[in-house]
Motif scaffolding. Structure first.
Motif, PDB file in Angstrom:
ATOM      1  N   ALA A   1       0.827  -1.203   0.000  1.00 47.48           N
ATOM      2  CA  ALA A   1       0.000   0.000   0.000  1.00 47.48           C
ATOM      3  C   ALA A   1       0.864   1.257   0.000  1.00 47.48           C
ATOM      4  O   ALA A   1       1.906   1.324   0.653  1.00 47.48           O
ATOM      5  N   LYS A   2       0.425   2.264  -0.733  1.00 44.98           N
ATOM      6  CA  LYS A   2       1.157   3.523  -0.815  1.00 44.98           C
ATOM      7  C   LYS A   2       0.886   4.378   0.415  1.00 44.98           C
ATOM      8  O   LYS A   2      -0.062   4.127   1.170  1.00 44.98           O
ATOM      9  N   VAL A   3       1.716   5.402   0.588  1.00 47.45           N
ATOM     10  CA  VAL A   3       1.467   6.363   1.662  1.00 47.45           C
ATOM     11  C   VAL A   3       0.104   7.007   1.429  1.00 47.45           C
ATOM     12  O   VAL A   3      -0.210   7.435   0.315  1.00 47.45           O
ATOM     13  N   GLY A   4      -0.718   7.040   2.471  1.00 42.07           N
ATOM     14  CA  GLY A   4      -2.054   7.614   2.331  1.00 42.07           C
ATOM     15  C   GLY A   4      -3.098   6.627   1.859  1.00 42.07           C
ATOM     16  O   GLY A   4      -4.240   7.021   1.590  1.00 42.07           O
ATOM     17  N   GLU A   5      -2.724   5.349   1.762  1.00 41.50           N
ATOM     18  CA  GLU A   5      -3.696   4.302   1.462  1.00 41.50           C
ATOM     19  C   GLU A   5      -3.831   3.396   2.682  1.00 41.50           C
ATOM     20  O   GLU A   5      -2.882   3.229   3.450  1.00 41.50           O
ATOM     21  N   ALA A   6      -5.022   2.811   2.836  1.00 41.56           N
ATOM     22  CA  ALA A   6      -5.251   1.951   3.989  1.00 41.56           C
ATOM     23  C   ALA A   6      -6.321   0.922   3.661  1.00 41.56           C
ATOM     24  O   ALA A   6      -7.193   1.148   2.810  1.00 41.56           O
ATOM     25  N   VAL A   7      -6.246  -0.209   4.334  1.00 37.60           N
ATOM     26  CA  VAL A   7      -7.287  -1.230   4.249  1.00 37.60           C
ATOM     27  C   VAL A   7      -8.324  -0.904   5.321  1.00 37.60           C
ATOM     28  O   VAL A   7      -7.990  -0.722   6.497  1.00 37.60           O
ATOM     29  N   VAL A   8      -9.585  -0.828   4.916  1.00 39.95           N
ATOM     30  CA  VAL A   8     -10.653  -0.362   5.800  1.00 39.95           C
ATOM     31  C   VAL A   8     -11.754  -1.397   5.907  1.00 39.95           C
ATOM     32  O   VAL A   8     -12.136  -2.030   4.911  1.00 39.95           O
ATOM     33  N   THR A   9     -12.258  -1.578   7.122  1.00 40.16           N
ATOM     34  CA  THR A   9     -13.542  -2.226   7.348  1.00 40.16           C
ATOM     35  C   THR A   9     -14.145  -1.584   8.585  1.00 40.16           C
ATOM     36  O   THR A   9     -13.431  -1.341   9.564  1.00 40.16           O
ATOM     37  N   VAL A  10     -15.427  -1.258   8.525  1.00 40.44           N
ATOM     38  CA  VAL A  10     -16.086  -0.572   9.634  1.00 40.44           C
ATOM     39  C   VAL A  10     -17.388  -1.298   9.957  1.00 40.44           C
ATOM     40  O   VAL A  10     -17.770  -2.255   9.279  1.00 40.44           O
ATOM     41  N   MET A  11     -18.063  -0.827  10.985  1.00 46.79           N
ATOM     42  CA  MET A  11     -19.341  -1.425  11.353  1.00 46.79           C
ATOM     43  C   MET A  11     -20.468  -0.647  10.689  1.00 46.79           C
ATOM     44  O   MET A  11     -20.530   0.581  10.790  1.00 46.79           O
TER      45      MET A  11
ATOM     46  N   ALA B   1     -23.035  -5.016  11.415  1.00 47.14           N
ATOM     47  CA  ALA B   1     -22.237  -6.003  10.684  1.00 47.14           C
ATOM     48  C   ALA B   1     -21.003  -5.324  10.096  1.00 47.14           C
ATOM     49  O   ALA B   1     -21.039  -4.138   9.766  1.00 47.14           O
ATOM     50  N   PRO B   2     -19.891  -6.064   9.931  1.00 46.33           N
ATOM     51  CA  PRO B   2     -18.701  -5.458   9.322  1.00 46.33           C
ATOM     52  C   PRO B   2     -18.911  -5.223   7.834  1.00 46.33           C
ATOM     53  O   PRO B   2     -19.529  -6.036   7.138  1.00 46.33           O
ATOM     54  N   THR B   3     -18.402  -4.112   7.347  1.00 51.43           N
ATOM     55  CA  THR B   3     -18.481  -3.812   5.916  1.00 51.43           C
ATOM     56  C   THR B   3     -17.421  -4.614   5.161  1.00 51.43           C
ATOM     57  O   THR B   3     -16.461  -5.112   5.760  1.00 51.43           O
ATOM     58  N   PRO B   4     -17.553  -4.728   3.849  1.00 48.64           N
ATOM     59  CA  PRO B   4     -16.519  -5.422   3.067  1.00 48.64           C
ATOM     60  C   PRO B   4     -15.164  -4.723   3.211  1.00 48.64           C
ATOM     61  O   PRO B   4     -15.087  -3.494   3.341  1.00 48.64           O
ATOM     62  N   VAL B   5     -14.107  -5.498   3.182  1.00 52.35           N
ATOM     63  CA  VAL B   5     -12.754  -4.945   3.245  1.00 52.35           C
ATOM     64  C   VAL B   5     -12.492  -4.138   1.983  1.00 52.35           C
ATOM     65  O   VAL B   5     -12.750  -4.607   0.869  1.00 52.35           O
ATOM     66  N   ALA B   6     -11.973  -2.904   2.167  1.00 53.05           N
ATOM     67  CA  ALA B   6     -11.738  -2.033   1.013  1.00 53.05           C
ATOM     68  C   ALA B   6     -10.366  -1.387   1.116  1.00 53.05           C
ATOM     69  O   ALA B   6     -10.082  -0.684   2.101  1.00 53.05           O
ATOM     70  N   LEU B   7      -9.517  -1.624   0.115  1.00 52.29           N
ATOM     71  CA  LEU B   7      -8.297  -0.827   0.009  1.00 52.29           C
ATOM     72  C   LEU B   7      -8.735   0.572  -0.393  1.00 52.29           C
ATOM     73  O   LEU B   7      -9.465   0.739  -1.385  1.00 52.29           O
ATOM     74  N   THR B   8      -8.288   1.579   0.359  1.00 52.70           N
ATOM     75  CA  THR B   8      -8.844   2.927   0.229  1.00 52.70           C
ATOM     76  C   THR B   8      -7.747   3.962   0.054  1.00 52.70           C
ATOM     77  O   THR B   8      -6.772   3.977   0.823  1.00 52.70           O
ATOM     78  N   ARG B   9      -7.911   4.817  -0.933  1.00 53.30           N
ATOM     79  CA  ARG B   9      -7.075   6.018  -1.040  1.00 53.30           C
ATOM     80  C   ARG B   9      -7.739   7.071  -0.146  1.00 53.30           C
ATOM     81  O   ARG B   9      -8.838   7.541  -0.428  1.00 53.30           O
ATOM     82  N   MET B  10      -7.070   7.427   0.959  1.00 49.76           N
ATOM     83  CA  MET B  10      -7.698   8.262   1.974  1.00 49.76           C
ATOM     84  C   MET B  10      -7.850   9.701   1.506  1.00 49.76           C
ATOM     85  O   MET B  10      -7.038  10.218   0.736  1.00 49.76           O
ATOM     86  N   TRP B  11      -8.918  10.355   1.959  1.00 54.14           N
ATOM     87  CA  TRP B  11      -9.094  11.774   1.716  1.00 54.14           C
ATOM     88  C   TRP B  11      -8.008  12.560   2.450  1.00 54.14           C
ATOM     89  O   TRP B  11      -7.357  12.039   3.360  1.00 54.14           O
ATOM     90  N   SER B  12      -7.848  13.815   2.089  1.00 51.96           N
ATOM     91  CA  SER B  12      -6.772  14.659   2.619  1.00 51.96           C
ATOM     92  C   SER B  12      -7.319  15.692   3.604  1.00 51.96           C
ATOM     93  O   SER B  12      -8.457  16.148   3.460  1.00 51.96           O
TER      94      SER B  12
END
Length: 545
Positions: A380-390, A395-406
């Protein structure tokens, strides 16, 4: 291509909510950023707590800053610790650049330079900010023992000293008050006050007094005192409806990690005692970001870890969300990690066998996904993250590789002059800006010593008591730290284990503290949730009651 389309459809459906949300970023599939597939976190689920993790330099702080901005914009107050100094930039509007514009366009972010309402705080005035103080009484012996690194026997004795001071209406405002109580209770004149409860050995008293003196020498005495900070200040909303961001400046964190971590737990404990039950809210009353979370757990006793676990589990019912920020999930104990429903995992490194184990363990904490998480998390690049939330249904959301907002505020420190001006203009400075003195344990014991009916070894005047004047107990000058050290060293050479063997009282007190079931136990046992200034007794007071 079909697999990619299916994954995108899954992510789009999994992060579409009717509830108000904050947007974390845009989904990334096969290296392509999809601005039309935003990754969101429902506001109402943020009191289910969360974790922001990742290796150094992967973007954790910017993620924290961006989340704090959106929470503030939604009217949710935020507390965060400014460990590196960068988060003070929340008070200053950001500056656009070509790189930033390209990134925000790719993620679909409607970026606009924005400053946010920030209140700067400093522990005891150590740094730029409104001084935050706590009395020794409200901090309590459990947390104080954590800072002083006392063992169970010594902590038990400190518990008894606090109990005795409570019973005699001797307020413990600062470390001088605690020192006066220790000196009195271990003197020949003070032993009668412990009749029926046993006595504290001189050796144990010397250790406690030495530790208190060490706290004073390290400058921690400026944190303890009055006026005491009211944690309700953290729940303020600005006149324009945005939540106030309470930013604790920590310029000397590295020299006082125990104070910082223990202070965080004190804040949470006090919030728990202060706030009513809230149930399920549309948005949290407060979101608490605990940066450098590993400091909470390093060297912590089992009792302290249990207290933290209890805090995390129960404080969400008060409408407070906790987010731990650290390098890897393994920095957080399993019982705590299991309660962190919202995960933002930045890149991990696998340079060593230990790193590889941590990576595999991290992957196992995520729901099943089409992503190859070992590959994604290491690439993963700087500013990217793997996300899962409730999601709102729990219920947990699907796992998503995410380019984070700034962040829309400055991604760096606010100039010190601007911070000082903001602090000087704060209405809280009138209430907390100047340390106060009032009649407390040191003055009361000094007055008692000066009374004609009783000659004692306590200093004869309030001034000498608060200045740490020399006192004699069993022939040992307890006001002289060098003398204490020589006695301690000699005792260690003779046979430290034997000399430190708990007295019958101390053994009984240790067992008593573990049971904590009797009426006296309820009075003596003080926890991270119990405060002298509160009438409710805190969470554990209620449990034991």
């Amino acid at each position: 291509m079909a697999e990619n389309t299916a994954l995108l459809d899954t992510l789009r459906a999994g992060y579409t909510f009717d509830d108000p949300t904050i947007t974390l970023g845009a989904a990334v599939v096969d290296g392509e950023v999809h601005a039309d597939v935003p990754v969101r976190l429902p506001l109402r689920m943020m009191n289910r707590h969360g974790l922001v993790a990742g290796a150094t330099g992967t973007g954790k702080t910017k993620t924290l800053q961006m989340m704090a901005e959106q929470l503030s914009a939604a009217g949710v107050p935020v507390f965060l610790a400014d460990v590196k100094g960068d988060l003070s930039g929340l008070a200053t509007a950001g500056t656009a650049s070509d790189t930033l514009t390209e990134r925000t366009r790719a993620t679909g972010m409607p970026w606009q330079a924005q400053a946010y309402p920030v209140e700067f705080y400093a522990l005891g005035g150590d740094g730029v900010g409104v001084p935050v103080r706590a009395t020794v009484d409200s901090f309590g012996p459990v947390l104080l023992s954590r800072i002083m690194e006392l063992n169970e026997t010594q902590e038990s004795c400190l518990q008894l000293m606090f109990h005795w001071a409570d019973q005699r209406d001797l307020p413990l405002d600062d470390l001088k008050d605690l020192k006066a109580v220790v000196v009195h209770l271990t003197s020949d004149e003070g032993k009668a006050d412990l009749k029926g409860l046993g006595g504290v050995s001189t050796a144990t008293a010397n250790v406690i007094l030495r530790k208190v003196t060490g706290l004073e020498a390290s400058g921690m005495d400026q944190f303890f005192g009055v006026p005491e900070f009211e944690t309700a200040e953290l729940l303020r909303v600005a006149p324009d409806g945005r939540g106030v961001v309470s930013c604790l400046e920590l310029p000397t964190l590295q020299s006082k990690p125990e104070l910082f971590s223990t202070f965080m737990i004190w804040l949470l404990a006090d919030l728990f005692a202060e706030l009513p039950e809230a149930g399920d809210l549309d948005k949290p009353k407060l979101v608490f970001f605990l940066d450098e979370a590993h400091l909470l757990f390093d060297g912590a006793s089992r009792a302290f870890l249990e207290a933290i676990t209890t805090t995390v589990r129960l404080i969400r019912s008060k409408g407070v969300g906790l987010f731990f920020i650290t390098q890897t999930p393994k920095d957080v104990p399993g019982d705590v990690l299991a309660q962190l429903a919202n995960r933002v995992q930045h890149a991990l490194r696998a340079f060593t066998p230990e790193d590889a184990k941590a990576l595999k363990a991290t992957v196992q904490t995520f729901p099943k996904t089409d992503y190859d998480l070992e590959e994604v998390l290491t690439g993963a690049k700087v500013g990217e993250a793997v996300v899962t939330v409730m999601d709102p249904d729990g219920a947990p959301t699907p796992v998503a590789l995410t380019r984070m907002w700034s962040p829309q505020s400055t991604m760096g420190p606010t100039p010190e002059d601007a911070m000082k001006a903001a602090v000087a203009a704060s209405p809280l400075m009138g209430q907390y800006g100047t340390a106060q003195e009032r009649e407390s344990a040191a003055e009361k014991l000094a007055a008692q010593a000066a009374a004609p009916q009783g000659e004692t070894a306590v200093p004869a005047t309030g001034e000498s008591a608060r200045d740490g004047g020399n006192v004699t107990v069993s022939g040992v000058d307890l006001g002289n730290i060098e003398e204490i050290r020589r006695e301690e060293d000699a005792r260690a050479r003779r046979a430290q284990e034997k000399a430190d063997k708990p007295s019958d009282f101390e053994k009984a007190m240790g067992n008593f503290m573990k049971s904590a079931g009797t009426q006296i136990g309820r009075e003596v046992v003080r926890s991270v949730f119990g405060t002298r200034r509160r009438s409710g007794g805190g969470l554990l007071g209620g449990l034991f009651g």
